[in-house]
Each structure stands twice: as C-alpha cells, then as structure tokens.
Design an enzyme around this catalytic site. Structure first.
Site, PDB file in Angstrom:
ATOM      1  N   HIS A 208       0.635  -1.136  -0.061  1.00 35.71           N
ATOM      2  CA  HIS A 208      -0.057   0.162  -0.054  1.00 35.71           C
ATOM      3  C   HIS A 208       0.969   1.181  -0.023  1.00 35.71           C
ATOM      4  O   HIS A 208       2.008   1.372   0.365  1.00 35.71           O
ATOM      5  CB  HIS A 208      -0.950   0.247   1.080  1.00 35.71           C
ATOM      6  CG  HIS A 208      -0.247  -0.107   2.459  1.00 35.71           C
ATOM      7  ND1 HIS A 208       0.134   1.369   3.166  1.00 35.71           N
ATOM      8  CD2 HIS A 208       0.028  -0.936   3.320  1.00 35.71           C
ATOM      9  CE1 HIS A 208       0.614   1.019   4.197  1.00 35.71           C
ATOM     10  NE2 HIS A 208       0.671  -0.599   4.557  1.00 35.71           N
ATOM     11  N   HIS A 224       4.847  -2.274   9.959  1.00 35.26           N
ATOM     12  CA  HIS A 224       4.411  -3.368  11.077  1.00 35.26           C
ATOM     13  C   HIS A 224       3.986  -4.758  10.253  1.00 35.26           C
ATOM     14  O   HIS A 224       3.613  -5.630  10.865  1.00 35.26           O
ATOM     15  CB  HIS A 224       2.971  -3.000  11.600  1.00 35.26           C
ATOM     16  CG  HIS A 224       3.108  -1.929  12.631  1.00 35.26           C
ATOM     17  ND1 HIS A 224       3.439  -0.341  12.190  1.00 35.26           N
ATOM     18  CD2 HIS A 224       3.534  -1.596  13.895  1.00 35.26           C
ATOM     19  CE1 HIS A 224       3.412   0.177  13.425  1.00 35.26           C
ATOM     20  NE2 HIS A 224       3.231  -0.391  14.435  1.00 35.26           N
ATOM     21  N   CYS A 226       3.447  -4.822   6.631  1.00 36.54           N
ATOM     22  CA  CYS A 226       3.129  -4.471   5.317  1.00 36.54           C
ATOM     23  C   CYS A 226       4.268  -3.987   4.474  1.00 36.54           C
ATOM     24  O   CYS A 226       5.456  -3.748   4.843  1.00 36.54           O
ATOM     25  CB  CYS A 226       2.069  -3.211   5.338  1.00 36.54           C
ATOM     26  SG  CYS A 226       0.466  -3.711   5.817  1.00 36.54           S
TER      27      CYS A 226
END
Length: 251
Positions: A208, A224, A226
């Site tokens: 993302h 974390h 991602c």
C-alpha cells in the site's frame, strides 16, 4: 436314523445362525457412506480473468466429514495438465493450489459435482518484495517493469517470507493496530487510512501507499509487516495488478 436326522438338523441350524451372525458383523463393520454437502460457491467466478497464482476455492453448504470423497469429486483441468494439491482452510472450504503457477492466458476448467465452470488467467504479473534490498520489483511475463524502493516489516513485526497472491484490491482501507494486538495508546499503536491497498494475507499484510515512510523506503524496514511504497508507486502497482497475481517475499 431319527438320531442322524435330528443331528443334521441341529448342525444346519447352527450353521445358519453363525452365517447370519457373520453377515451381521461384517455389515456392521462397514461404515455408512457420508453424503457430500452441496456447493455454496466456487472461486474464481465462472468466466473471470485472474492472476496466475489464484487458487480454486470451493465452499460447501455444511462442514465436510469425508474430505477424500470431496476431493475426488473436484476436477481441475488445463491444456497444460497443471498439477497442484488440496488445502483445507475451514471445515467447509477447500482450495486447490497449483504447484507453481498457472500458465498465462490459459483456460482452466473446474468441475464440482454437477457443476462445470471455468476461468482464464491473464499475464504473469509477479511482484517480488526483497527484505534485505528494500525493494519491490514487478515483472510481466518475465520482463521487469519497475523496481521500486520499499519498506517492509521491522524486526519486531517482520513481513512473512513466502509465496502469496493478490487477494483483493481496496482503494482505501482503515488500518487499526488493535486488530494485530497493539493498543492504540501503545507507542506502536496506529489508526490510519491507507490508499491503493492490495491485500497479501488475511492477517492484514498489504502492499500500500505509505507517504509517512518514504524517507525509509529503499533504506530501512520500518512497517508493521506491510510492504510500504510511495504514493505514486503504490498507485501504479494498484492499477497494474489483478486479483490472483503472485506476490513473493524473499529475505
């Protein structure tokens, strides 16, 4: 003579009793056949075009007791005779995963009980995230399209290594640290909206846009778990990727 007849009658009666008892025991030893539940859904949908890593997912109406019988009732075929294996992800959900990837631009036929459906694969668009190089490289049919700076999971929250696929695309998604056990009032807590999110795992790993980590992308892993990209790179990948496209995470 009467004694002989009486003796033979007793022998015949005992033999018949033993035979009947044996048949009864043998019959009782064979477990009854378990009915196969009805099919609730098959994914990918009939006629869909998906990425080359998309599994075939069959959901049944009730929990399955005889998994082998159900597996035998599922028929997967391609012109290339692609091989794969079954994985049970719930008591009523099984998926068939190709051992490598489907060939690109291939018709896959799926038969389940009386249903016969099929889908097609598109290009082999593969994203490879490197933990050590801090990059996310995307190729199409073997040709590298773009290598992007990335930031992956920090040591305390590492990005899982392995082969995955794009599970869904979400233009915006709310990310809440409480869903992975981190209170909002923790120094690690967060509640934010991420854009151009491509789901990698059900546990909450996404590729993302992460404008807050741009200065670390390409240099350090601070997320974390991602795969963080710049807004421009995330938007480019979001537009290019199809559900089912492979996403590989390497060390």
């Amino acid at each position: 003579m009467r004694r002989v007849v009486r003796y033979l009658s007793v022998v015949v009666a005992i033999t018949l009793m033993l035979t009947a008892e044996s048949v009864s025991i043998a019959t009782a030893a064979v477990p009854p056949l378990q009915p196969i539940p009805g099919v609730a859904s098959v994914s990918p949908a009939n006629g869909a075009v998906v990425g080359v890593a998309h599994p075939v997912v069959v959901t049944f109406t009730t929990p399955v007791t005889d998994r082998r019988a159900v597996e035998r009732s599922i028929r997967i075929s391609t012109p290339h005779n692609t091989t794969g294996h079954f994985e049970w992800v719930a008591s009523n959900v099984v998926r068939w995963v190709p051992h490598r990837y489907w060939p690109p631009h291939t018709r896959v036929s799926v038969g389940v009980q009386e249903l016969t459906e099929g889908f097609e694969t598109g290009d082999a668009l593969i994203g490879v995230a490197s933990i050590s190089a801090h990059t996310f490289t995307v190729s199409r049919n073997g040709e590298v399209l773009r290598t992007m700076p990335a930031s992956l999971g920090k040591p305390s929250r590492p990005t899982p290594i392995g082969s995955f696929h794009a599970m869904s695309k979400e233009r915006t998604v709310v990310m809440d640290s409480r869903t992975i056990g981190i209170p909002l009032n923790s120094s690690d807590g967060y509640l934010l909206t991420a854009h151009y999110a491509v789901r990698v795992t059900w546990s909450g790993v996404y590729v993302h846009s992460a404008p807050w980590s741009v200065n670390s992308q390409g240099y350090a892993n601070v997320s974390h778990g991602c795969i963080n990209l710049s807004p421009d790179n995330a938007a480019w990948y979001f537009d290019a990727v199809t559900v089912g496209d492979p996403i590989e995470v390497v060390g």
